[in-house]
Scaffold this active site. Structure first.
Site, PDB file in Angstrom:
ATOM      1  N   GLY A   1       0.798  -1.222   0.000  1.00 14.36           N
ATOM      2  CA  GLY A   1       0.000   0.000   0.000  1.00 14.36           C
ATOM      3  C   GLY A   1       0.828   1.268   0.000  1.00 14.36           C
ATOM      4  O   GLY A   1       0.417   2.296  -0.550  1.00 14.36           O
ATOM      5  N   ASN A   2       2.047   1.221   0.599  1.00 12.77           N
ATOM      6  CA  ASN A   2       2.878   2.422   0.666  1.00 12.77           C
ATOM      7  C   ASN A   2       3.395   2.839  -0.702  1.00 12.77           C
ATOM      8  O   ASN A   2       3.864   3.958  -0.886  1.00 12.77           O
ATOM      9  CB  ASN A   2       4.059   2.199   1.617  1.00 12.77           C
TER      10      ASN A   2
ATOM     11  N   LYS B   1     -11.109 -10.143   7.546  1.00 12.99           N
ATOM     12  CA  LYS B   1     -10.640  -8.934   6.867  1.00 12.99           C
ATOM     13  C   LYS B   1     -11.670  -7.806   6.988  1.00 12.99           C
ATOM     14  O   LYS B   1     -12.753  -7.877   6.398  1.00 12.99           O
ATOM     15  CB  LYS B   1     -10.373  -9.220   5.391  1.00 12.99           C
TER      16      LYS B   1
ATOM     17  N   LYS C   1      -2.824 -10.256  -1.281  1.00 12.38           N
ATOM     18  CA  LYS C   1      -2.174  -9.933  -2.552  1.00 12.38           C
ATOM     19  C   LYS C   1      -0.816 -10.611  -2.696  1.00 12.38           C
ATOM     20  O   LYS C   1      -0.378 -10.919  -3.807  1.00 12.38           O
ATOM     21  CB  LYS C   1      -2.069  -8.425  -2.746  1.00 12.38           C
TER      22      LYS C   1
ATOM     23  N   LYS D   1       3.659 -12.216   4.220  1.00 11.57           N
ATOM     24  CA  LYS D   1       4.725 -12.031   3.238  1.00 11.57           C
ATOM     25  C   LYS D   1       5.708 -13.205   3.298  1.00 11.57           C
ATOM     26  O   LYS D   1       6.146 -13.717   2.254  1.00 11.57           O
ATOM     27  CB  LYS D   1       5.439 -10.701   3.475  1.00 11.57           C
TER      28      LYS D   1
END
Length: 314
Positions: free
Chosen positions: A12-13, A128, A213, A275
């Site tokens: 997102g960053n 979520k 994602k 991640k």
């Protein structure tokens, strides 16, 4: 430098550095900065496919319809909308940066459907949060009228929560692969893709869910037979004991070492854990694949082995 086929998973960053400014103009300006780092990799000769997050953006779309009161938009359609407008910003910014450097490559965003299992255990425990905050009374009404699952969120009110199943396959995989092999830059599976289930008779149905994602990026990398998955985040590398006096950065991890650290509880579920899991999924059982976790601005140095956390099979 050896040329690679790389999947870039943009956090997102890379699209919204200022969390207080979520305007389209701000996002487009951020996309232009992101494009510089992406095109650094393209100019080095690497083949690139991009997966991006969509958390803030899909939340804004959902909230807009919630505030309209009499207009409900199904969540899969909201996810597709976010893929379209984030992809538009990225492809415009990356195309412009490529043209500025004399690189003549095509770039396209694919509104991507990602197949999930209707019996995935994630459906049993929606986690979520999406959209606006509501009072307890409003939340109960939404549960009764719309069938939502609502949960209290850190004392700030109640929010809708949806499941997070794992990806099985990417519906548009052959189209994406054809574009990449023809030398184009492809933006796909944005926000993890629109989750769909197989209804039989060649019929797919979108469902209210969010696919991580990074897991979608790992699946895309598997389908495209990519050499490397690069998961871009806010930090230069993975740390254990993060933000503590004994904090230590990790330069290299084997799958076995990463799994051991996971079991010991070193990675937070809402940030680094998915991640690490995605990186393991990508490299496990394939000695030729590598995964790199680093920040956007350090991606090129990370490929050269100068920074970041590299995860390998053994």
């Amino acid at each position: 430098m050896e040329k690679k086929r790389i999947i870039l998973a943009l956090g997102g960053n890379a699209l919204q550095r200022d969390t207080k400014d979520s305007s389209a103009k701000s996002q487009l300006e951020m996309a232009k900065l992101t494009a510089k780092s992406v095109v650094d990799l393209i100019s080095a000769g690497h083949e690139i496919a991009i997966v991006h997050g969509n958390g803030p953006q899909v939340g804004q779309i959902v909230s807009a319809y919630e505030e309209a009161k009499d207009r409900e938009m199904p969540f899969p359609e909201c996810g597709a909308m976010s893929q379209g407008y984030i992809g538009y910003h990225l492809q415009q910014a990356i195309r412009g940066e490529m043209r500025n450097r004399g690189i003549d490559k095509g770039i396209a965003s694919i509104v991507t459907q990602v197949l999930v299992d209707k019996d995935d255990p994630g459906f049993l425990n929606p986690t979520k949060p999406i959209g606006s905050f509501f009072t307890e009374k409003e939340a109960k009404k939404l549960e009764e009228v719309n069938g939502y699952t609502m949960k209290e969120d850190a004392g700030r009110g109640f929010r809708r929560v949806v499941p997070s199943p794992e990806p099985i396959d990417i519906v548009e995989s052959s189209t994406i692969k054809s574009l990449v092999e023809a030398g184009n830059i492809v933006i796909a599976a944005g926000g993890g893709g629109v989750p769909v289930i197989d209804k039989g008779n060649n019929s797919l149905e979108g469902i209210a869910a969010v696919i991580d994602k990074d897991f979608a990026a790992a699946k895309l990398g598997e389908i495209l037979e990519a050499d490397m998955l690069i998961i871009l985040t806010a930090v230069e590398k993975v740390y254990i004991n993060y933000n503590k006096p004994e904090q230590r950065g990790l330069d290299n991890l084997t799958v076995a070492e990463a799994e051991k650290l996971m079991k010991e509880g070193h990675f937070a579920a809402g940030s680094m854990l998915p991640k690490i899991k995605a990186a393991i999924k990508f490299v496990k059982n394939n000695p030729n694949r590598k995964a790199l976790i680093t920040s956007l601005e350090n991606a090129s140095k990370g490929i050269e082995g100068k920074t970041g956390t590299l995860i390998i099979n053994q």
